[in-house]
Design a protein around this motif. Structure first.
Motif, PDB file in Angstrom:
ATOM      1  N   VAL A   2      -7.599  -2.044  29.361  1.00 13.04           N
ATOM      2  CA  VAL A   2      -9.034  -1.835  29.362  1.00 13.04           C
ATOM      3  C   VAL A   2      -9.338  -0.342  29.271  1.00 13.04           C
ATOM      4  O   VAL A   2      -8.719   0.472  29.960  1.00 13.04           O
ATOM      5  CB  VAL A   2      -9.670  -2.415  30.635  1.00 13.04           C
ATOM      6  N   GLN A   3     -10.271  -0.002  28.408  1.00 12.84           N
ATOM      7  CA  GLN A   3     -10.728   1.376  28.296  1.00 12.84           C
ATOM      8  C   GLN A   3     -12.190   1.463  28.733  1.00 12.84           C
ATOM      9  O   GLN A   3     -12.975   0.548  28.488  1.00 12.84           O
ATOM     10  CB  GLN A   3     -10.592   1.869  26.858  1.00 12.84           C
ATOM     11  N   THR A  24     -16.932  -1.093  28.001  1.00 10.03           N
ATOM     12  CA  THR A  24     -15.559  -1.449  28.313  1.00 10.03           C
ATOM     13  C   THR A  24     -14.963  -2.246  27.164  1.00 10.03           C
ATOM     14  O   THR A  24     -15.690  -2.962  26.463  1.00 10.03           O
ATOM     15  CB  THR A  24     -15.468  -2.276  29.602  1.00 10.03           C
ATOM     16  N   SER A  25     -13.662  -2.139  27.015  1.00 12.03           N
ATOM     17  CA  SER A  25     -13.002  -2.786  25.871  1.00 12.03           C
ATOM     18  C   SER A  25     -12.377  -4.117  26.225  1.00 12.03           C
ATOM     19  O   SER A  25     -11.991  -4.866  25.363  1.00 12.03           O
ATOM     20  CB  SER A  25     -11.915  -1.863  25.309  1.00 12.03           C
ATOM     21  N   GLY A  26     -12.286  -4.414  27.524  1.00 10.95           N
ATOM     22  CA  GLY A  26     -11.574  -5.605  27.925  1.00 10.95           C
ATOM     23  C   GLY A  26     -12.490  -6.777  28.208  1.00 10.95           C
ATOM     24  O   GLY A  26     -13.701  -6.632  28.341  1.00 10.95           O
ATOM     25  N   SER A  27     -11.885  -7.956  28.346  1.00 13.00           N
ATOM     26  CA  SER A  27     -12.656  -9.164  28.599  1.00 13.00           C
ATOM     27  C   SER A  27     -12.813  -9.458  30.082  1.00 13.00           C
ATOM     28  O   SER A  27     -13.470 -10.419  30.445  1.00 13.00           O
ATOM     29  CB  SER A  27     -11.979 -10.354  27.924  1.00 13.00           C
ATOM     30  N   ASN A  76     -20.288  -6.466  27.793  1.00 14.33           N
ATOM     31  CA  ASN A  76     -19.252  -5.700  28.508  1.00 14.33           C
ATOM     32  C   ASN A  76     -19.712  -4.265  28.767  1.00 14.33           C
ATOM     33  O   ASN A  76     -18.945  -3.305  28.606  1.00 14.33           O
ATOM     34  CB  ASN A  76     -17.939  -5.689  27.714  1.00 14.33           C
ATOM     35  N   THR A  77     -20.946  -4.129  29.182  1.00 19.30           N
ATOM     36  CA  THR A  77     -21.535  -2.800  29.360  1.00 19.30           C
ATOM     37  C   THR A  77     -22.278  -2.727  30.682  1.00 19.30           C
ATOM     38  O   THR A  77     -22.922  -3.688  31.106  1.00 19.30           O
ATOM     39  CB  THR A  77     -22.499  -2.479  28.201  1.00 19.30           C
TER      40      THR A  77
END
Length: 114
Positions: A2-3, A24-27, A76-77
């Motif tokens: 995750v970033q 975020t880049s992850g789920s 995801n924000t």
């Protein structure tokens, strides 16, 4: 992995407003309690606002009533709306999980002039 990518900082006069974003880049984002932190050079990073996965919020006394944390799980924000800014709010702002368990991003600088 995750970033975390923070954005939205800048230079603003006292009394002004800014809205920070944390992408975020992850789920896993929707399942995690998240937080906004801030840090001045040479000082410890401090938690200023937190939000659970269900949307319950908590704030440091220094920002209560002025800052609002929110999240959009579909995007995801996470956000931090900062109103009535003061010069003492000048920090680099970071996002992370509630207990800072992910690799830290680069942060976003907020500078409040008097």
């Amino acid at each position: 992995q995750v970033q975390l990518v923070e954005s939205g900082g800048g230079l603003v006069q006292a009394g002004g407003s800014l809205r920070l974003s944390c992408a975020t880049s992850g789920s896993i984002f929707s399942t995690k309690a998240m937080g906004w932190y801030r840090q001045a050079p040479g000082n410890k990073r401090e938690l200023v606002a937190a939000i659970t996965s269900g949307g319950s919020t908590d704030y440091a006394d220094s920002v209560k009533g002025r800052f609002t944390i929110s999240r959009d799980n579909a995007k995801n924000t996470m956000y931090l709306q900062m109103n009535s800014l003061k010069p003492e709010d000048t920090y680099v702002y970071y996002c992370n999980t509630r207990y800072g368990k992910l690799p830290w991003g680069q942060g976003t600088q907020v500078t409040v002039s008097s």
